[in-house]
Design a protein around this motif. Structure first.
Motif, short mmCIF file in Angstrom:
data_model
loop_
_atom_site.label_atom_id
_atom_site.label_comp_id
_atom_site.label_asym_id
_atom_site.label_seq_id
_atom_site.Cartn_x
_atom_site.Cartn_y
_atom_site.Cartn_z
N ARG A 1 30.43 28.72 25.22
CA ARG A 1 30.84 28.22 26.69
C ARG A 1 32.55 28.59 27.00
O ARG A 1 32.60 28.87 28.39
CB ARG A 1 30.89 26.84 26.79
N ILE A 2 33.31 28.91 26.22
CA ILE A 2 34.52 29.08 26.64
C ILE A 2 34.61 30.52 26.56
O ILE A 2 35.68 31.24 27.36
CB ILE A 2 35.67 28.56 25.58
N LYS A 3 33.77 31.28 25.94
CA LYS A 3 34.08 32.89 25.82
C LYS A 3 34.19 33.65 27.31
O LYS A 3 35.03 34.41 27.60
CB LYS A 3 32.88 33.46 25.08
N PRO A 4 33.46 33.20 28.20
CA PRO A 4 33.42 33.59 29.70
C PRO A 4 34.75 33.68 30.35
O PRO A 4 35.28 34.31 30.96
CB PRO A 4 32.33 33.13 30.32
N PHE A 5 35.46 32.49 29.93
CA PHE A 5 36.81 32.14 30.41
C PHE A 5 37.74 33.07 29.87
O PHE A 5 38.59 33.56 30.54
CB PHE A 5 36.95 30.63 30.17
N PHE A 6 37.71 33.40 28.51
CA PHE A 6 38.74 34.40 27.95
C PHE A 6 38.41 35.84 28.67
O PHE A 6 39.37 36.54 28.87
CB PHE A 6 38.36 34.23 26.60
N VAL A 7 37.31 36.13 28.64
CA VAL A 7 36.66 37.30 29.40
C VAL A 7 37.16 37.41 30.77
O VAL A 7 38.02 38.34 31.14
CB VAL A 7 35.04 37.64 29.31
N GLU A 8 37.05 36.49 31.59
CA GLU A 8 37.51 36.32 32.80
C GLU A 8 38.95 36.63 33.02
O GLU A 8 39.46 37.25 34.04
CB GLU A 8 36.92 35.04 33.48
N PHE B 1 46.89 33.17 23.28
CA PHE B 1 47.79 33.86 22.21
C PHE B 1 47.10 34.40 21.07
O PHE B 1 47.45 35.48 20.37
CB PHE B 1 49.01 33.12 22.03
N PHE B 2 45.87 33.85 20.70
CA PHE B 2 45.20 34.35 19.50
C PHE B 2 44.40 35.90 19.77
O PHE B 2 44.40 36.50 18.94
CB PHE B 2 43.89 33.70 19.29
N PHE B 3 44.49 36.23 21.04
CA PHE B 3 43.81 37.35 21.44
C PHE B 3 44.65 38.47 21.92
O PHE B 3 44.37 39.58 22.44
CB PHE B 3 42.66 37.29 22.64
N LYS B 4 46.32 38.12 21.97
CA LYS B 4 47.29 39.00 22.19
C LYS B 4 47.62 39.62 21.13
O LYS B 4 47.75 39.29 20.09
CB LYS B 4 48.16 38.40 23.02
N ASP B 5 47.90 40.92 21.45
CA ASP B 5 48.80 41.88 20.60
C ASP B 5 50.19 41.38 20.29
O ASP B 5 50.55 41.35 19.15
CB ASP B 5 48.98 43.40 20.86
N VAL B 6 50.77 41.20 21.39
CA VAL B 6 52.23 40.72 21.16
C VAL B 6 52.42 39.21 21.98
O VAL B 6 51.75 39.40 23.16
CB VAL B 6 53.26 41.75 21.69
N VAL B 7 53.47 38.63 21.56
CA VAL B 7 53.64 37.39 22.38
C VAL B 7 54.99 37.63 22.65
O VAL B 7 55.84 38.02 21.95
CB VAL B 7 53.22 36.03 21.49
N GLU B 8 55.34 36.91 23.91
CA GLU B 8 56.61 36.86 24.28
C GLU B 8 57.19 35.66 24.58
O GLU B 8 57.19 34.93 25.54
CB GLU B 8 56.82 37.77 25.52
N PRO C 1 45.26 28.63 28.31
CA PRO C 1 46.63 28.28 27.81
C PRO C 1 46.85 27.85 26.45
O PRO C 1 47.96 28.07 25.78
CB PRO C 1 47.17 26.93 29.00
N PHE C 2 45.86 27.32 25.99
CA PHE C 2 45.99 26.83 24.59
C PHE C 2 45.91 27.89 23.51
O PHE C 2 46.21 27.90 22.38
CB PHE C 2 45.03 25.66 24.23
N ALA C 3 45.12 28.86 23.73
CA ALA C 3 44.54 29.78 22.71
C ALA C 3 44.51 31.21 23.12
O ALA C 3 44.10 31.73 22.44
CB ALA C 3 43.17 29.30 22.09
N ILE D 1 40.64 23.89 19.06
CA ILE D 1 41.44 23.37 20.33
C ILE D 1 40.32 22.36 21.00
O ILE D 1 40.56 21.80 22.15
CB ILE D 1 41.31 24.63 21.40
N ARG D 2 39.24 22.02 20.38
CA ARG D 2 38.25 21.22 20.91
C ARG D 2 38.88 20.11 21.62
O ARG D 2 38.51 19.45 22.77
CB ARG D 2 37.15 21.10 20.04
N GLU D 3 39.75 19.19 20.77
CA GLU D 3 39.93 17.83 21.33
C GLU D 3 41.17 18.13 22.17
O GLU D 3 41.67 17.02 22.75
CB GLU D 3 40.32 16.92 20.28
N ARG D 4 41.46 19.26 22.48
CA ARG D 4 42.60 19.56 23.55
C ARG D 4 42.17 20.01 24.79
O ARG D 4 42.85 19.99 25.84
CB ARG D 4 43.52 20.59 23.04
N LEU D 5 40.78 20.35 24.93
CA LEU D 5 40.40 20.64 26.09
C LEU D 5 40.09 19.59 27.18
O LEU D 5 38.90 18.86 26.67
CB LEU D 5 39.06 21.80 25.96
N VAL D 6 40.49 19.70 28.45
CA VAL D 6 39.74 18.86 29.38
C VAL D 6 38.70 19.45 30.31
O VAL D 6 37.67 19.07 30.26
CB VAL D 6 40.95 18.29 30.27
N THR D 7 39.11 20.85 30.48
CA THR D 7 38.03 21.73 31.05
C THR D 7 37.87 22.85 30.25
O THR D 7 38.96 23.19 29.41
CB THR D 7 38.46 22.17 32.47
#
Length: 495
Positions: free
Chosen positions: A349-356, A389-396, A385-387, A373-379
């Motif tokens: 269910r969250i995958k499309p949001f990352f893709v988007e 960074f897991f899919f980023k090459d670099v963070v700033e 915003p929570f996760a 992240i499960r218990e941190r999600l309201v929507t």
RNA sequence: GCCCCCAUCGUCUAGUGGCCCAGGACGAAGCCCUCUCAAGGCUUAAACUGGAGUUCGAAUCUCCAUGGGGGCACCA
């Protein structure tokens, strides 16, 4: 008393004139629940007899909405069924015949009054502070004259001939008997000059032909409810059980929720439209649970799946008073149902949001971050915003945020270096291997866990708020984590 | 203006004459847990619109008032 062992035939009958909204969804839900509870049929009928307000995309949106919400249809356009067609514009002959039947039996009459004249009459009545109503001009027309004028090509409508005296008693399941003086009921148009019926005729004819047993509809129909009862009685048909649902009020508690009032309703992170809610990351389970309870109360255990609602649903337990929309409660139910989803399901269910959001999602990583992240999600879209960074090459990381609370850049840099030292010495960074030495460091340094872990957090995730630190570091991996730490040290040392 | 409907914590509601000095949920406040944010646990504040009746007894029944809502189209 409602018999739940007798299969009911109920219908959701929206008009395709705009976006599907909360009110419609709840009406559909209650119909669905009752159909399933009784082992009956849930039917969709498209009430498209108003060509002026017709919106071509609306029907598809209704279908999509019901489908997305999980309210499965038994009969309807595209689904089929023995009582079709399920689009009213495809049933016009039936209405015409039935209108004629009423005329023949003396329950209705052709009316040749022009809209212009009617408007003048209405104005006059309002000026005199009278109740606006049809003045009865064509009521007295003889059949011969009517036939002659019709043959002449004069445009006409057919109106229902409401008795001048007496009263009509209509029974609503939630409100009991509603008695109205007949003189307060207008001679409503039942067939328009374009040959199409108005709601009053169309809905009654269809409900009868489709053998609808319970009409569960919005309160806006309550005022014409006695008219509908008169029409049915004129035909000599059996009445369905009537249930008029309360309306939704705006969050402020004043006024009816209106789909035209979009600026008010759709602002911020919420919306009254189903398709918006979907995009905002709300899930059907959450929405359904929420709207179900606006107009229906359960004593306890109010977190329910659709199936649980079916088990518990009772038609006569619905509430007659209007309910104000409370989006905070939607957030609560949405978060609660998100937490109930199994890992793979939530991941899907969250995958499309990352893709988007433009991330290239690795499924093996995705499934690992879900428990974090499960218990941190309201929507669902909170996953960005929570996760993200897991899919980023670099963070700033924000340099200021790298500085631990109560410390300066220099001190923070020293802590970061020590952290680097500890972590780089480990063969691999699982949360089991990283946490103990880091805790030990906190212990002997006299610093707080907050300070030490905070630097690591900002360095590796790029943000002050994140899922649990060591689990996150584990997923980011040793190489990338150390790389990010190193960059943080450089930033701190350059301050 | 006219017709109809509704009325329990801020909000959604349970309650169908004694089980109610009114229960649950959201929200709020506090505490606990805690590497951030959450989640979770515990606790607290918070309501029967008003007035007349009926009754031994009323949040529950009746009437009136007030407030709120729906409707008054050749729209649904």
């Amino acid at each position: 008393m409602t018999d739940y062992n007798k299969p009911a035939r109920v219908r959701f009958a929206p008009s395709p004139t705009g976006h599907m909204h909360l009110g419609g969804a709840r009406t559909a839900l209650y119909n669905y629940l009752f159909a399933r509870r009784t082992g009956g049929k849930f039917i969709l009928r498209i009430e498209d007899t108003d060509q002026k307000r017709y919106v071509p995309e609306a029907e598809q949106e209704i279908l999509d909405g019901l489908n997305w919400l999980g309210l499965e249809l038994d009969e309807g356009p595209g689904v089929g069924g023995d009582y079709g067609p399920y689009r009213q514009t495809e049933r016009r002959e039936a209405y015409r015949e039935h209108a004629q039947l009423l005329v023949d039996k003396g329950y209705a009459f052709p009316c040749f009054c022009t809209p212009e004249r009617l408007a003048r009459v209405r104005e006059e009545q309002q000026r005199k502070k009278e109740n606006p109503h049809y003045d009865g001009t064509c009521r007295k027309l003889g059949p011969d004259e009517a036939a002659r004028r019709a043959a002449n090509g004069e445009k006409y409508v057919i109106r229902f001939k409401v008795p001048k005296d007496g009263s009509t008693t209509a029974h609503d399941l939630l409100r009991g008997d509603i008695v109205i003086e007949n003189r307060n009921v207008d001679d409503y148009v039942i067939l328009k000059s374009d040959g199409l019926p108005t709601y009053h005729l169309a809905a009654m004819v269809d409900d009868h032909l489709m053998q609808i047993t319970h009409v569960i509809r919005g309160l806006e129909w309550q005022s014409t409810f006695p008219l509908h009862v008169m029409i049915i009685r004129a035909f000599g048909w059996e009445e369905p059980v009537w249930v008029h649902l309360s309306v939704f009020r705006k969050p402020e508690g004043k006024g009816k929720m209106s789909k035209r009032d979009t600026s008010e309703a759709a602002k911020g992170d919420h919306s009254i439209f189903i398709k918006d809610l979907k995009e905002l990351g709300y899930i059907p389970e959450g929405i359904l649970n929420w709207i179900a309870l606006m107009g229906w109360g359960v004593p306890e255990d109010d977190v329910m799946t659709l199936d649980q609602m079916v088990e518990r649903f009772e038609l006569d337990k619905l509430t007659a008073s209007p309910a104000a929309i409370n989006f905070q409660k939607l957030d609560h139910f949405n978060g609660t149902h998100i937490r109930l989803l199994p890992d793979p399901e939530l991941a899907a269910r969250i995958k499309p949001f990352f893709v988007e959001a433009g991330y290239s999602v690795k499924d093996d990583v995705l499934i690992k971050i879900v428990p974090l992240i499960r218990e941190r999600l309201v929507t669902l879209d909170d996953c960005i915003p929570f996760a993200g960074f897991f899919f980023k090459d670099v963070v700033e990381p924000n340099p200021d945020e790298l500085i631990a609370k109560g410390l300066d850049a220099k001190r923070s840099a020293a802590i970061a270096r020590k952290t680097y030292e500890i972590l780089s010495a480990l063969p691999d960074l699982t949360h089991q291997t990283t946490e103990p030495p880091m805790r030990a460091y906190v212990e002997q340094s006299g610093l707080s866990a907050n300070q030490v872990f905070g630097i690591l957090r900002v360095a590796t995730t790029g943000q002050k708020v994140s899922p649990p630190l060591f689990e996150s570091v584990e997923i980011i991996g040793k190489e990338k984590s150390l790389e990010r730490l190193k960059k943080a040290i450089e930033i701190l040392e350059g301050m």
